[in-house]
Enzyme design. Structure first.
Site, PDB file in Angstrom:
ATOM      1  N   SER A  55      -4.417 -21.130 -25.671  1.00  0.00           N
ATOM      2  CA  SER A  55      -4.361 -21.370 -24.197  1.00  0.00           C
ATOM      3  C   SER A  55      -4.307 -22.967 -23.846  1.00  0.00           C
ATOM      4  O   SER A  55      -5.179 -23.689 -23.804  1.00  0.00           O
ATOM      5  CB  SER A  55      -5.378 -20.599 -23.371  1.00  0.00           C
ATOM      6  OG  SER A  55      -5.291 -21.064 -21.954  1.00  0.00           O
ATOM      7  N   LEU A  81       0.481 -13.642  -7.204  1.00  0.00           N
ATOM      8  CA  LEU A  81       1.752 -13.781  -7.863  1.00  0.00           C
ATOM      9  C   LEU A  81       1.875 -13.181  -9.301  1.00  0.00           C
ATOM     10  O   LEU A  81       2.799 -13.186 -10.208  1.00  0.00           O
ATOM     11  CB  LEU A  81       2.381 -15.086  -8.108  1.00  0.00           C
ATOM     12  CG  LEU A  81       2.353 -15.802  -6.558  1.00  0.00           C
ATOM     13  CD1 LEU A  81       2.852 -17.308  -6.736  1.00  0.00           C
ATOM     14  CD2 LEU A  81       3.237 -15.085  -5.837  1.00  0.00           C
ATOM     15  N   ASP A 120       3.953  -5.004 -10.761  1.00  0.00           N
ATOM     16  CA  ASP A 120       3.846  -6.323 -11.349  1.00  0.00           C
ATOM     17  C   ASP A 120       4.617  -6.426 -12.717  1.00  0.00           C
ATOM     18  O   ASP A 120       5.349  -7.387 -12.753  1.00  0.00           O
ATOM     19  CB  ASP A 120       2.445  -7.026 -11.377  1.00  0.00           C
ATOM     20  CG  ASP A 120       1.766  -6.869 -10.109  1.00  0.00           C
ATOM     21  OD1 ASP A 120       2.310  -6.706  -9.018  1.00  0.00           O
ATOM     22  OD2 ASP A 120       0.509  -7.062 -10.229  1.00  0.00           O
ATOM     23  N   HIS A 157       0.698  -1.304  -0.199  1.00  0.00           N
ATOM     24  CA  HIS A 157       0.189  -0.079  -0.004  1.00  0.00           C
ATOM     25  C   HIS A 157       0.880   1.208  -0.023  1.00  0.00           C
ATOM     26  O   HIS A 157       0.342   2.377   0.584  1.00  0.00           O
ATOM     27  CB  HIS A 157      -0.807  -0.174   1.195  1.00  0.00           C
ATOM     28  CG  HIS A 157      -1.852  -1.059   1.301  1.00  0.00           C
ATOM     29  ND1 HIS A 157      -3.241  -0.841   0.284  1.00  0.00           N
ATOM     30  CD2 HIS A 157      -1.967  -2.358   1.560  1.00  0.00           C
ATOM     31  CE1 HIS A 157      -3.907  -2.011   0.426  1.00  0.00           C
ATOM     32  NE2 HIS A 157      -3.452  -2.874   1.032  1.00  0.00           N
ATOM     33  N   TYR A 162     -10.046  -0.956  -0.115  1.00  0.00           N
ATOM     34  CA  TYR A 162      -8.886  -0.229  -0.843  1.00  0.00           C
ATOM     35  C   TYR A 162      -9.158   1.294  -0.971  1.00  0.00           C
ATOM     36  O   TYR A 162      -8.424   2.097  -0.709  1.00  0.00           O
ATOM     37  CB  TYR A 162      -8.687  -0.844  -2.352  1.00  0.00           C
ATOM     38  CG  TYR A 162      -7.804  -0.296  -3.109  1.00  0.00           C
ATOM     39  CD1 TYR A 162      -6.347  -0.609  -2.975  1.00  0.00           C
ATOM     40  CD2 TYR A 162      -8.096   0.639  -4.152  1.00  0.00           C
ATOM     41  CE1 TYR A 162      -5.335   0.072  -3.721  1.00  0.00           C
ATOM     42  CE2 TYR A 162      -6.984   1.260  -4.750  1.00  0.00           C
ATOM     43  CZ  TYR A 162      -5.741   0.857  -4.594  1.00  0.00           C
ATOM     44  OH  TYR A 162      -4.995   1.565  -5.420  1.00  0.00           O
TER      45      TYR A 162
END
Length: 386
Positions: A67, A123, A171, A34, A221
């Site tokens: 995929s 992740l 990320d 955060h 959030y």
């Protein structure tokens, strides 16, 4: 992820021909939660789990994508203004469009991909997918190679413009810039970053997934972000002569000077953010010194702050943290936004088996389900395999 696994599916679905193979990792964040929207630091690293794709230009204006994990195939035209509807294919379509915007002359291609990033564990499998294809498209079609930062920003823009996720840059940054045996301190305000050694001999890094996600996350959030903005507004009023854009620009004396101007709740949120800034910098010094005991101590302090000051933990995550502390685990904390997901744990090798058995047993006894366990190792970022 094995090359042969991806290649066998690619060959099966695309006329027996092979192409180039690329990979991009998921990521962990050791400390610094955060802090991104408060102009602070994050401390991610790329891991040994991610996305691998095989890709070959097909001489047309169409992308033909398979995929492997979902056993789903999608085709779309490079210049299609709307793109495919399948949610997984939106990431691929988006990265094609964003790389084109950055000057990469993307042509039609065939591709198949698979991943071993555990879904729902925080992740960042989507960032790994975006980064994998950004790297691949740049390598295959980029006459004037774009920078790694262009790839990062293309991935972020894909989330914003095609997938409806207003994410930060950590990320994609970690996936593209990752380096084996290194963590990265990223300044979310300036985008400056620095590598720090992460070679915890005698320790293992393990995620314990609570397998819960509470519905409070999105509204909570927004509430916490508003609390931080409230404190910034009070600081700007108190110190008109200073440039204060985020809590990053405040120090403890300044924060204490406005404690009567803001709510008790807002004060708690700001206290966490300033404390987390200090903890990240302390971890930098500890890693340079090879002092993993201090790293672990700061992880516990972050968990306490996220639980009691920022209040984004939940009963299950606090229980996992309690078990880690009782078992003598060096460091443990919530990883991610909170209200579910994983704890990240720095565990001494000789404690590992006991801790894993204990946390599975106790968590199952209390909540009726075992947590999932993911060992992670810090590895390289986006790259061409062959």
């Amino acid at each position: 992820m094995e090359i042969d696994y991806v290649r066998s599916r690619f060959v099966k679905h695309f006329d027996g021909q092979t192409g180039n193979v690329y990979a991009s990792p998921g990521r962990i964040n050791l400390i610094g939660e955060h802090t991104d929207y408060n102009g602070g630091f994050v401390f991610p690293g790329a891991i040994d789990k991610g996305i691998m794709c095989e890709i070959r230009p097909n001489g047309t204006n169409k992308v033909m994508a398979y995929s492997i994990d979902l056993k789903d195939r999608v085709e779309f035209d490079i210049d299609d203004e709307k793109g495919p509807k399948a949610s997984w294919a939106r990431y691929l379509y988006g990265i094609v469009q964003e790389m084109k915007k950055r000057g990469v002359d993307v042509k039609g291609f065939n591709t198949a991909f698979a991943g071993d990033v555990p879904l729902g564990a925080g992740l960042s499998s989507s960032a790994a997918l975006e980064s994998c294809y950004a790297y691949a498209l740049n390598d295959l079609f980029g006459e004037n190679k774009v920078s790694k930062w262009d790839m990062v920003l293309a991935g972020q823009a894909t989330e914003h413009n095609y997938c409806g996720v207003n994410c930060g840059i950590m990320d994609q940054f970690a996936s593209v810039f990752g380096m084996e045996g290194k963590l990265m301190r990223l300044d979310c305000r300036s985008r400056e970053f620095e590598y720090f050694p992460f070679d915890p001999k005698g320790y293992r890094l393990v995620l314990v997934d609570s397998v819960v996600k509470h519905e409070l996350a999105s509204s909570a959030y927004n509430d916490r972000r508003k609390s931080c903005e409230n404190v910034v507004a009070a600081l700007q009023k108190k110190y008109p002569e200073k440039t204060i854009e985020t809590l990053r620009d405040a120090d403890w004396d300044m924060l204490n000077a406005v404690k009567d101007e803001v709510s008790e709740e807002d004060m708690k949120r700001a206290t966490f953010v300033l404390g987390e800034k200090d903890r990240v910098l302390a971890v930098c010094d500890a890693l340079n010194a090879g002092d993993y005991e201090t790293v672990g101590k700061k992880m516990y302090e972050t968990h306490h702050g996220l639980s009691k000051e920022y209040e984004v933990s939940c009963e299950e995550l606090d229980y996992l943290n309690d078990i880690a502390r009782e078992d003598g685990v060096t460091g443990s904390r919530i990883m991610g936004g909170g209200f579910g997901g994983c704890t990240i744990n720095l565990v001494k090798e000789d404690l590992y088996d006991h801790f894993i058995a204990d946390v599975k047993k106790k968590y199952a006894e209390r909540y009726g389900k075992e947590p999932k366990i993911y060992d992670v190792v810090i590895k390289d970022g986006s790259r061409k395999i062959c």
